[in-house]
Design a protein around this motif. Structure first.
Motif, mmCIF file in Angstrom:
data_model
loop_
_atom_site.group_PDB
_atom_site.id
_atom_site.type_symbol
_atom_site.label_atom_id
_atom_site.label_comp_id
_atom_site.label_asym_id
_atom_site.label_seq_id
_atom_site.Cartn_x
_atom_site.Cartn_y
_atom_site.Cartn_z
ATOM 1 N N ILE A 14 -62.660 -21.231 -76.281
ATOM 2 C CA ILE A 14 -62.324 -21.928 -77.526
ATOM 3 C C ILE A 14 -62.218 -20.910 -78.670
ATOM 4 C CG2 ILE A 14 -63.240 -23.492 -79.265
ATOM 5 C CD1 ILE A 14 -64.340 -25.204 -76.946
ATOM 6 N N SER A 15 -63.138 -19.948 -78.708
ATOM 7 C CA SER A 15 -63.065 -18.924 -79.754
ATOM 8 C C SER A 15 -61.813 -18.071 -79.578
ATOM 9 C CB SER A 15 -64.281 -18.014 -79.711
ATOM 10 O OG SER A 15 -65.447 -18.769 -79.654
ATOM 11 N N VAL A 16 -61.464 -17.829 -78.310
ATOM 12 C CA VAL A 16 -60.275 -17.020 -78.034
ATOM 13 C C VAL A 16 -59.038 -17.662 -78.681
ATOM 14 C CG1 VAL A 16 -58.641 -16.426 -76.196
ATOM 15 C CG2 VAL A 16 -61.045 -15.807 -75.968
ATOM 16 N N ILE A 17 -58.956 -18.980 -78.622
ATOM 17 C CA ILE A 17 -57.786 -19.654 -79.199
ATOM 18 C C ILE A 17 -57.671 -19.334 -80.693
ATOM 19 C CG2 ILE A 17 -56.806 -21.918 -79.748
ATOM 20 C CD1 ILE A 17 -57.950 -22.902 -77.089
ATOM 21 N N SER A 18 -58.792 -19.403 -81.403
ATOM 22 C CA SER A 18 -58.748 -19.095 -82.834
ATOM 23 C C SER A 18 -58.383 -17.631 -83.061
ATOM 24 C CB SER A 18 -60.097 -19.377 -83.486
ATOM 25 O OG SER A 18 -60.483 -20.689 -83.203
ATOM 26 N N VAL A 19 -58.894 -16.756 -82.191
ATOM 27 C CA VAL A 19 -58.607 -15.326 -82.342
ATOM 28 C C VAL A 19 -57.127 -15.042 -82.095
ATOM 29 C CG1 VAL A 19 -58.947 -13.101 -81.234
ATOM 30 C CG2 VAL A 19 -60.901 -14.439 -81.932
ATOM 31 N N LEU A 20 -56.544 -15.752 -81.139
ATOM 32 C CA LEU A 20 -55.116 -15.539 -80.862
ATOM 33 C C LEU A 20 -54.289 -15.773 -82.131
ATOM 34 C CD1 LEU A 20 -54.625 -17.258 -77.386
ATOM 35 C CD2 LEU A 20 -54.473 -14.825 -77.912
ATOM 36 N N ALA A 214 -63.280 -9.254 -83.906
ATOM 37 C CA ALA A 214 -62.690 -9.294 -82.563
ATOM 38 C C ALA A 214 -61.266 -8.733 -82.588
ATOM 39 C CB ALA A 214 -62.690 -10.727 -82.031
ATOM 40 N N VAL A 215 -60.521 -9.069 -83.636
ATOM 41 C CA VAL A 215 -59.137 -8.576 -83.715
ATOM 42 C C VAL A 215 -59.128 -7.058 -83.888
ATOM 43 C CG1 VAL A 215 -57.014 -8.608 -85.069
ATOM 44 C CG2 VAL A 215 -58.213 -10.739 -84.602
ATOM 45 N N VAL A 216 -59.981 -6.572 -84.780
ATOM 46 C CA VAL A 216 -59.975 -5.132 -85.059
ATOM 47 C C VAL A 216 -60.546 -4.343 -83.877
ATOM 48 C CG1 VAL A 216 -60.862 -3.329 -86.574
ATOM 49 C CG2 VAL A 216 -60.066 -5.481 -87.535
ATOM 50 N N ALA A 217 -61.682 -4.825 -83.327
ATOM 51 C CA ALA A 217 -62.288 -4.117 -82.198
ATOM 52 C C ALA A 217 -61.404 -4.224 -80.967
ATOM 53 C CB ALA A 217 -63.672 -4.681 -81.901
ATOM 54 N N GLY A 221 -52.164 -5.076 -83.171
ATOM 55 C CA GLY A 221 -50.903 -5.027 -82.441
ATOM 56 C C GLY A 221 -51.049 -5.293 -80.960
ATOM 57 N N SER A 222 -52.099 -5.996 -80.585
ATOM 58 C CA SER A 222 -52.290 -6.330 -79.172
ATOM 59 C C SER A 222 -52.805 -7.761 -79.074
ATOM 60 C CB SER A 222 -53.298 -5.375 -78.546
ATOM 61 O OG SER A 222 -53.755 -5.868 -77.305
ATOM 62 N N ILE A 223 -52.386 -8.459 -78.020
ATOM 63 C CA ILE A 223 -52.936 -9.796 -77.765
ATOM 64 C C ILE A 223 -54.096 -9.655 -76.795
ATOM 65 C CG2 ILE A 223 -52.456 -12.069 -76.812
ATOM 66 C CD1 ILE A 223 -49.549 -11.689 -77.596
ATOM 67 N N THR A 224 -53.913 -8.805 -75.788
ATOM 68 C CA THR A 224 -54.945 -8.610 -74.770
ATOM 69 C C THR A 224 -56.269 -8.185 -75.402
ATOM 70 O OG1 THR A 224 -53.147 -7.656 -73.493
ATOM 71 C CG2 THR A 224 -55.336 -7.552 -72.529
ATOM 72 N N GLY A 225 -56.201 -7.204 -76.300
ATOM 73 C CA GLY A 225 -57.408 -6.636 -76.886
ATOM 74 C C GLY A 225 -58.302 -7.675 -77.528
ATOM 75 N N PRO A 226 -57.807 -8.398 -78.554
ATOM 76 C CA PRO A 226 -58.636 -9.412 -79.198
ATOM 77 C C PRO A 226 -59.107 -10.489 -78.217
ATOM 78 C CG PRO A 226 -56.747 -8.902 -80.564
ATOM 79 C CD PRO A 226 -56.542 -8.172 -79.272
ATOM 80 N N PHE A 227 -58.250 -10.826 -77.259
ATOM 81 C CA PHE A 227 -58.622 -11.815 -76.231
ATOM 82 C C PHE A 227 -59.872 -11.330 -75.500
ATOM 83 C CE2 PHE A 227 -56.744 -15.263 -73.515
ATOM 84 C CZ PHE A 227 -57.690 -15.246 -72.510
ATOM 85 N N VAL A 228 -59.810 -10.120 -74.999
ATOM 86 C CA VAL A 228 -60.941 -9.551 -74.253
ATOM 87 C C VAL A 228 -62.159 -9.388 -75.168
ATOM 88 C CG1 VAL A 228 -61.763 -7.492 -73.040
ATOM 89 C CG2 VAL A 228 -59.462 -8.371 -72.595
ATOM 90 N N GLN A 264 -58.705 2.843 -82.477
ATOM 91 C CA GLN A 264 -57.534 1.950 -82.475
ATOM 92 C C GLN A 264 -57.872 0.602 -81.844
ATOM 93 O OE1 GLN A 264 -58.277 4.265 -80.301
ATOM 94 N NE2 GLN A 264 -56.701 4.593 -78.774
ATOM 95 N N GLY A 265 -59.137 0.431 -81.384
ATOM 96 C CA GLY A 265 -59.535 -0.808 -80.728
ATOM 97 C C GLY A 265 -59.411 -0.654 -79.220
ATOM 98 N N ILE A 266 -60.001 -1.618 -78.493
ATOM 99 C CA ILE A 266 -60.019 -1.494 -77.032
ATOM 100 C C ILE A 266 -58.599 -1.360 -76.482
ATOM 101 C CG2 ILE A 266 -60.849 -2.508 -74.889
ATOM 102 C CD1 ILE A 266 -62.804 -4.167 -76.566
#
Ligand SMILES: Nc1ncnc2c1ncn2[C@@H]1O[C@H](COP(=O)(O)OP(=O)(O)OP(=O)(O)O)[C@@H](O)[C@H]1O
Ligand SMILES: [Mg+2]
Lengths: 298, 238
Positions: A14-20, A214-217, A221-228, A264-266
């Motif tokens: 559920i949190s991932v959805i908001s992060v996306l 979560a977005v920065v870490a 410019g990535s979807i995978t990163g913030p998701f993970v 640059q984040g994960i």
């Protein structure tokens, strides 16, 4: 045991959805919002009121909750983005907005004030949360790789150059904000129908900050990163439960480590998709034949 | 073609542009020279719509220019901003395509790309190279070419010779003359006053937000005040 893991996974997804959503606005358009918890709250309250008081269909309520957040984002976005507030001023404006929404929710009758809404039907299941997450991830990827996404990146990289090319900063930024608010709203709706109880104090600026972290870490410019990253952030407090009082310290330490080791984040500017996996396999294959040859020489 | 009439621009309390009126006629090169902080970039950004003027009017081809940058570009007024602002992690080709962002005519865009390569042969060799890895001179050529890709009627160049070696400066100015000869009006600012004035059909001197002098390029170049202030030539005491 599975119940416990399932519970953590549901909340994490559920949190991932908001992060996306925030990924599109922050990671791809380069704007920082410190008030996204407000959009989650608006979605949560709208959907809950629709299902518990008007007995609306759950999915319709989720969609309307998302749209309500989107609508509110236009109200806050129109004046601030039109005035081309600089990034930091915009972030402060959204911070204020987030707090204002919380105070409004505490004082409205329909939201039952600070006591919150109880008895929200339990409609979010592991299955529908998973399916909605997958669906919304695909939609986000399409957004990012569409014309809209490329316009966003052009603005993030250099907004003056983008403007000189004829990109309308205002509409591109507002569109990204709207998209991210709708996503946050849907996440909020799912959350409310999972925990069955919401109150304004659940949607604080701490939550907004976690989303940004979560977005920065995870990586701009990535979807995978913030998701993970969001999955890790959600699961971490549980995994660290054994560490008890050191939990928050460890949490901060991990954040600092990410920023030091991978500024640059994960997954900064990278995606884990079929193309990436293919290239990766090619790399490994290319390395393998080299080994026996070396051995032969020696 | 371009007519700026009594324009004033403020940054908060700072009055950066004071009652400036200028004009650029078809197929001319018009320059603005002035010291650091005179307001040259401010004036350019105002014409391009990035900054808002507090009073005055700016018209182009007899019509008032719209307020937003993307609409101004659609009218045929393109600014190549100071310091080029290329997309460093896009290739030369991709940067050129970005310049044609507002255009829909794919075939003509391809033709224009070829034309840019005949105008700037160096870019053809660097076709697939990342813009960030080009030399300063090459980047400036690319910035001008990217501006031209939008097929502007008026091309504004903010300090096209910034940071270039003298030999490259000459090359850039030669190209600017070529562009003018193709029928594009040029409006530029320069610190390199002597070179810029030499190729200008008309020129203005801007000092702390005010136009203090104007005339043909040659007249301005020969003005004793200009020689003293911008060219470092001391008048003989006689
Ligand atoms: N964003 C800003 N906020 C406040 N003042 C500004 C801003 N940008 C420029 N100024 C001021 O406006 C004046 C004109 O600046 P401008 O950049 O137009 O000068 P310029 O002629 O282009 O100088 P240069 O040759 O150094 O590029 C300067 O005094 C500058 O300090
Ligand atoms: Mg300048």
């Amino acid at each position: 045991m599975w119940n416990y893991i399932e519970g953590i996974l549901c909340l994490a997804l559920i949190s991932v959805i908001s992060v996306l959503g925030l990924t599109v606005f922050t990671g791809f358009t380069g704007m920082f919002s410190m008030g996204h918890a407000a959009f989650i709250a608006i979605g949560a309250y709208t959907a809950s009121i629709l299902t518990s008081k008007a007995h609306a269909n759950f999915y319709l309520a989720l969609a309307l909750g998302g749209l309500m957040s989107g609508f509110v984002s236009l109200i806050i976005g129109y004046p601030t983005l039109r005035a081309k507030l600089q990034n930091d001023y915009f972030a402060i404006a959204t911070l204020g907005f987030g707090e204002a929404v919380r105070v409004i929710l505490e004082n409205l009758k329909i939201t039952n004030g600070a006591r919150g809404l109880v008895g929200i039907p339990a409609r979010s299941t592991f299955l529908n949360i998973l399916l909605i997450t997958v669906l919304l991830t695909i939609i986000t990827a399409h957004y990012v790789y569409s014309k809209y996404g490329r316009q966003s990146v052009a603005i993030r990289e250099d907004h003056v150059a983008a403007e000189m090319m004829g990109i309308n900063l205002f509409t591109v930024r507002l569109r990204a904000l709207f998209f991210s608010a709708v996503m946050a709203g849907i996440g909020g709706g799912l959350y409310a129908h999972y925990v069955n109880f919401i109150q304004p104090s659940m949607f604080t600026s701490t939550q907004s900050t976690t989303l940004i972290a979560a977005v920065v870490a995870g990586g701009m410019g990535s979807i995978t990163g913030p998701f993970v990253a969001m999955l890790i952030f959600s699961a971490l407090p549980e995994i660290l439960r054994v560490a008890d009082m050191w939990r928050l310290v460890a949490y901060g330490l991990i954040l600092v480590l990410i920023m030091v080791l991978r500024p640059q984040g994960i997954f900064g500017y990278k995606e884990l998709n079929f193309k990436f996996v293919k290239r990766w396999i090619k790399k490994i294959r290319a390395k393998k034949p080299a080994l026996p040859a070396e051995g032969g020489d020696a | 073609m371009l007519k700026v009439d009594n324009v004033n621009v403020f940054y908060g309390h700072i009055h950066a542009i004071r009652d400036v009126s200028i004009e650029a006629k078809d197929s001319q090169i018009v320059s603005i020279v002035g010291a650091n902080g005179a307001g040259k970039s401010t004036l350019m950004m105002t014409i391009a719509g990035v900054l808002k003027k507090s009073s005055g009017s700016i018209s182009f081809d007899g019509e008032l220019l719209p307020a937003e940058p993307h609409k101004i570009l659609a009218k045929g007024v393109c600014l190549v901003p100071e310091r080029r602002r290329l997309y460093a992690n896009l290739t030369v080709r991709e940067n050129l395509l970005a310049g044609a962002y507002l255009r829909k005519d794919k075939a003509a865009i391809q033709e224009d790309m070829e034309e840019m390569f005949s105008l700037f042969p160096i870019l053809k060799q660097r076709f697939k190279q990342y813009a960030g890895t080009l030399s300063g001179g090459e980047q400036q050529m690319l910035a001008i070419a990217r501006g031209l890709m939008s097929r502007p009627k008026l091309l504004m160049l903010d300090e096209p010779s910034l940071g270039l070696a003298p030999m490259l400066v000459q090359q850039v100015f030669d190209t600017i003359c070529n562009v003018r000869d193709r029928g594009t009006t040029i409006f530029m600012t320069e610190q390199n006053a002597s070179d810029a004035l030499a190729i200008s059909d008309y020129a203005y001197v801007l000092e702390t937000g005010r136009i203090t002098l104007s005339g043909s390029g040659k007249e301005v170049l020969e003005n004793p005040e200009v020689q003293k202030a911008y060219l470092g030539i001391k008048q003989e005491q006689s």
